[in-house]
Design an enzyme around this catalytic site. Structure first.
Site, PDB file in Angstrom:
ATOM      1  N   GLU A   1       7.376  -1.468   9.269  1.00  0.00           N
ATOM      2  CA  GLU A   1       7.975  -2.345  10.270  1.00  0.00           C
ATOM      3  C   GLU A   1       8.905  -1.611  11.229  1.00  0.00           C
ATOM      4  OE1 GLU A   1       9.676  -5.442   7.865  1.00  0.00           O
ATOM      5  OE2 GLU A   1       7.837  -6.615   7.891  1.00  0.00           O
TER       6      GLU A   1
ATOM      7  N   GLU B   1       2.029   4.713 -11.949  1.00  0.00           N
ATOM      8  CA  GLU B   1       3.489   4.732 -11.984  1.00  0.00           C
ATOM      9  C   GLU B   1       4.038   5.743 -12.987  1.00  0.00           C
ATOM     10  OE1 GLU B   1       5.388   1.570 -14.982  1.00  0.00           O
ATOM     11  OE2 GLU B   1       4.565   0.652 -13.189  1.00  0.00           O
TER      12      GLU B   1
END
Length: 313
Positions: free
Chosen positions: A96, A127
């Site tokens: 963004e 992960e």
């Protein structure tokens, strides 16, 4: 399961049992019997506590942001690294920045364990991959001017912890953002920020309060850093990239709010400056032409207020 795996699994269960984000809440054992409205009221009340948890960490957050802004002003990058929800939030915040602050996509980068596919589909074992974290960061060719933010609700996710450790070993500034106290992630980082939001409504579902807390802090990281870098004028997005009709209308409105000029003058200023909001504002408030506005902004390293002061001198 091998004996070694069983032992490791048991140690991890013991570790999770000590974490606030994983705690079981027996008072909610019958939540599935409540009305939808009552469950919504409960979750809303829980979410209302997140802001206070973030407020407790504001001095640490501000110190980290000052470090980020200092390095980015020297040409460094802000790099988020996380897995699962934490990784997705980092990618979201990074993605963004270009439309909001007209940053180059390489300036704020989001890394998620397992790569882009992990944004929409869980990647098994990603992960836990310390090697994956090192490879992802090495692919970016880190420098001492870069900032790496490891994000993990538990504060123990191997990918995030190793990203911070590896980045720090290469001289980058590091930040560890977690939602548990005394986390390995915070301990590994130059700036450890632990926003302790407590147990979740659904046990261990850290996309809830922990995710909200992380989103709030990431909002601060990127937004305040960009303010420090001169990407706003007051609270106006003067570096907005007018890439579609809505953003072009927003650019026109921003110039109007900053200058109180007529629609005709605003349109002319934007046309003369190639749609650059900062430049248009400077031509109107500083009474300079487009070429001079561009030079003044370059000399001021993009800070509109500084450019205006120079124009008025």
């Amino acid at each position: 399961m091998s004996t070694q795996d069983a032992v490791g699994n048991g140690l991890l269960r013991d570790q999770l049992a000590t974490m606030a984000t994983e705690a079981y809440r027996p008072e909610l054992a019958d939540i599935d019997r409540l009305s939808t409205l009552d469950i919504a009221r409960h979750m809303n009340a829980e979410d209302a506590t997140v802001s206070a948890a973030v407020a407790d960490r504001l001095p640490e957050i501000a110190a980290a942001i000052d470090g980020m802004a200092e390095r980015m002003a020297r040409g460094g990058r802000l790099i988020y690294a996380g897995a699962g929800t934490a990784g997705r939030l980092g990618v979201l915040d990074a993605s963004e920045c270009p439309p909001t602050f007209n940053t180059d996509p390489s300036q704020v980068v989001g890394l998620i364990a397992g790569g882009p596919a992990a944004m929409v589909t869980a990647v098994e074992g990603a992960e836990d991959s310390e090697e994956g974290a090192r490879q992802d960061l090495d692919g970016l060719k880190l420098s001492a001017d870069d900032v790496v933010v490891g994000i993990s609700a538990s504060g123990r996710t191997p990918y995030a912890v190793e990203a911070v450790r590896h980045a720090r070993s290469l001289g980058a500034l590091t930040v560890g953002l977690s939602c548990n106290a005394d986390s390995a992630l915070a301990a590994a980082a130059d700036h450890g920020i632990e926003v302790v939001v407590g147990p979740e409504t659904v046990t261990g579902s850290t996309r809830l309060k922990a995710g909200t807390a992380q989103k709030m802090v990431l909002n601060m990281f990127s937004t305040i850093t960009m303010i420090r870098l001169g990407k706003t004028y007051g609270n106006l997005m003067v570096d907005v990239r007018a890439s579609n009709e809505k953003l072009r209308a927003r650019a026109h409105r921003i110039v109007g709010l900053a200058t109180d000029a007529s629609d005709e003058a605003i349109a002319a200023a934007l046309a003369a400056t190639g749609g650059e909001v900062k430049n248009a504002i400077l031509t109107l408030l500083g009474s300079v032409d487009a070429r001079t506005a561009e030079r003044l902004l370059q000399d001021a390293h993009g800070h509109l207020r500084r450019a205006l002061e120079t124009a008025a001198a």
